[in-house]
Design an enzyme around this catalytic site. Structure first.
Site, PDB file in Angstrom:
ATOM      1  N   SER A 195       0.858  -1.177   0.000  1.00  0.00           N
ATOM      2  CA  SER A 195       0.000   0.000   0.000  1.00  0.00           C
ATOM      3  C   SER A 195       0.893   1.224   0.000  1.00  0.00           C
ATOM      4  O   SER A 195       2.075   1.151   0.362  1.00  0.00           O
ATOM      5  CB  SER A 195      -0.885   0.010   1.252  1.00  0.00           C
ATOM      6  OG  SER A 195      -1.512   1.263   1.434  1.00  0.00           O
ATOM      7  N   TYR A 208      -2.511  -0.777  10.295  1.00  0.00           N
ATOM      8  CA  TYR A 208      -2.362  -1.052   8.865  1.00  0.00           C
ATOM      9  C   TYR A 208      -0.975  -0.655   8.382  1.00  0.00           C
ATOM     10  O   TYR A 208      -0.308  -1.420   7.669  1.00  0.00           O
ATOM     11  CB  TYR A 208      -3.440  -0.290   8.101  1.00  0.00           C
ATOM     12  CG  TYR A 208      -3.537  -0.641   6.637  1.00  0.00           C
ATOM     13  CD1 TYR A 208      -4.051  -1.865   6.231  1.00  0.00           C
ATOM     14  CD2 TYR A 208      -3.134   0.264   5.651  1.00  0.00           C
ATOM     15  CE1 TYR A 208      -4.161  -2.187   4.885  1.00  0.00           C
ATOM     16  CE2 TYR A 208      -3.237  -0.045   4.310  1.00  0.00           C
ATOM     17  CZ  TYR A 208      -3.753  -1.269   3.927  1.00  0.00           C
ATOM     18  OH  TYR A 208      -3.858  -1.579   2.597  1.00  0.00           O
TER      19      TYR A 208
END
Length: 344
Positions: A195, A208
């Site tokens: 990401s 995350y």
């Protein structure tokens, strides 16, 4: 250093001066930024030299929905033999039903919970026995399975940190280790879906971010080790595609997460921050989840290139211009500058 595709001399471009301060040294200065036209990152044209697909086989994790679901169908259309790892195959999720309804010998769903070693090992054996020639190995592994959450550090329980890490980080490591023998035999590809949050941190996303930073480091270590063995390792770093992948399942799911989080907070944290601050953070997350791209094709194209290009890239950045520029500033500029732009 930022690079731009300029259509005119730098001196003729619009300029914006940003003042910043260095807290440690007590100095003040300015940063001169030139705004220049860039090729939209999501529409990047990749090098055309590719290996023929032939009868190559790939495993994709997390195919019940999102990137994995779309990628399974796309790679099947490109001629790959696709093993679609699905968390909910045994329970017949909508994604599994749709993939199975294609009734193709080249698209096979496999029960795969990346958190369970027994399921990973069983999937490895099933896939190995399904290959036309197991000694030639498995061409590609796409580690796509992932989950996310939100909340400031003081709002996030240790159980939540562990849960996200078990899927995003340890799941990636677990699956990779199980399938590396097959990948090595094929001198194939490992593609890890990270990401933009694996390159730059952000508020209220620490569980995350931690896991995606870990995926980046793991991928680099693996790339170094696999290079002499002929295996190529790539990382795909998508921008904001939450609207396209339904990672949070909509605003109702966000509210459910938020309500549970608030109820479990220590009383001292609730008193110090207050409900207004908490609700503002939740509202920002709701806005973020509905503002991203609804088109997954930039990510699909990046993964496809990583699997088929003769010389795949180390990293792919399918994201819009805002996030690409922000990532460059936060990873290449001194912290005093990036903090001044995005935090202060």
């Amino acid at each position: 250093m930022l690079t731009a595709r300029l259509s005119r001399p730098l001196s003729q471009l619009p300029r914006k001066t940003l003042n910043f301060s260095d807290r440690e040294n007590g100095t003040r200065g300015s940063l001169l930024l030139y705004s220049a036209p860039f090729v939209p990152v999501g529409r990047r044209t990749y090098a055309a030299s590719v290996d023929p697909v032939g009868s190559k086989a790939v495993l994709i994790t997390g195919c019940d929905s999102g990137f994995g679901f779309s990628l399974a169908k796309h790679l099947h259309s490109e001629g790959f033999l696709v093993f679609a790892g699905c968390l909910m195959k045994d329970k017949g999720s909508d994604g599994v039903k749709e993939l199975d309804s294609m009734k193709s010998d080249r698209l096979r769903t496999v029960q795969l919970n990346v958190c369970k070693s027994e399921e990973v090992d069983k999937a490895a054996e099933v896939i190995r026995s399904s290959l036309e020639d197991p000694e030639k190995g498995l061409w590609g592994l796409v580690n796509n399975a992932g989950i996310s959450t939100f909340g400031d550090v003081e709002f996030t329980s240790m159980e939540t940190y562990k849960e996200v890490a078990e899927v995003n980080l340890w799941g990636t490591v677990r699956v990779t280790k199980a399938f590396l023998p097959l990948i090595r035999r094929a001198k194939g590809r490992v593609v890890n879906i990270s990401s933009m949050m694996g390159r730059m941190a952000n508020v209220a996303r620490s569980p995350y971010c931690i896991t995606k930073f870990g995926v980046e480091a793991f991928s680099d270590c693996l790339r170094y080790e696999m290079h002499p063995l002929g295996v190529k390792v790539s990382v795909v770093e998508p921008g904001n595609f939450i609207a396209a992948t339904s990672l949070y399942g909509g605003t109702e799911r966000i509210q459910a997460i938020a309500n549970k989080m608030w109820e479990e907070l220590p009383e001292v944290v609730r008193q110090d921050y207050g409900r207004k601050y908490f609700d503002e953070k939740v509202a920002r997350m709701e806005s973020y989840c509905t503002s991203g791209s609804t088109d997954t094709s930039p990510v699909i194209k990046a993964v496809t290139h990583a699997l088929t290009a003769t010389t795949p890239y180390t990293r792919y950045h399918p994201m819009d211009y805002y996030w690409w520029l922000r990532m460059q500033i936060m990873t290449h500029f001194p912290g005093a500058i990036s903090d001044r732009i995005y935090i202060h």
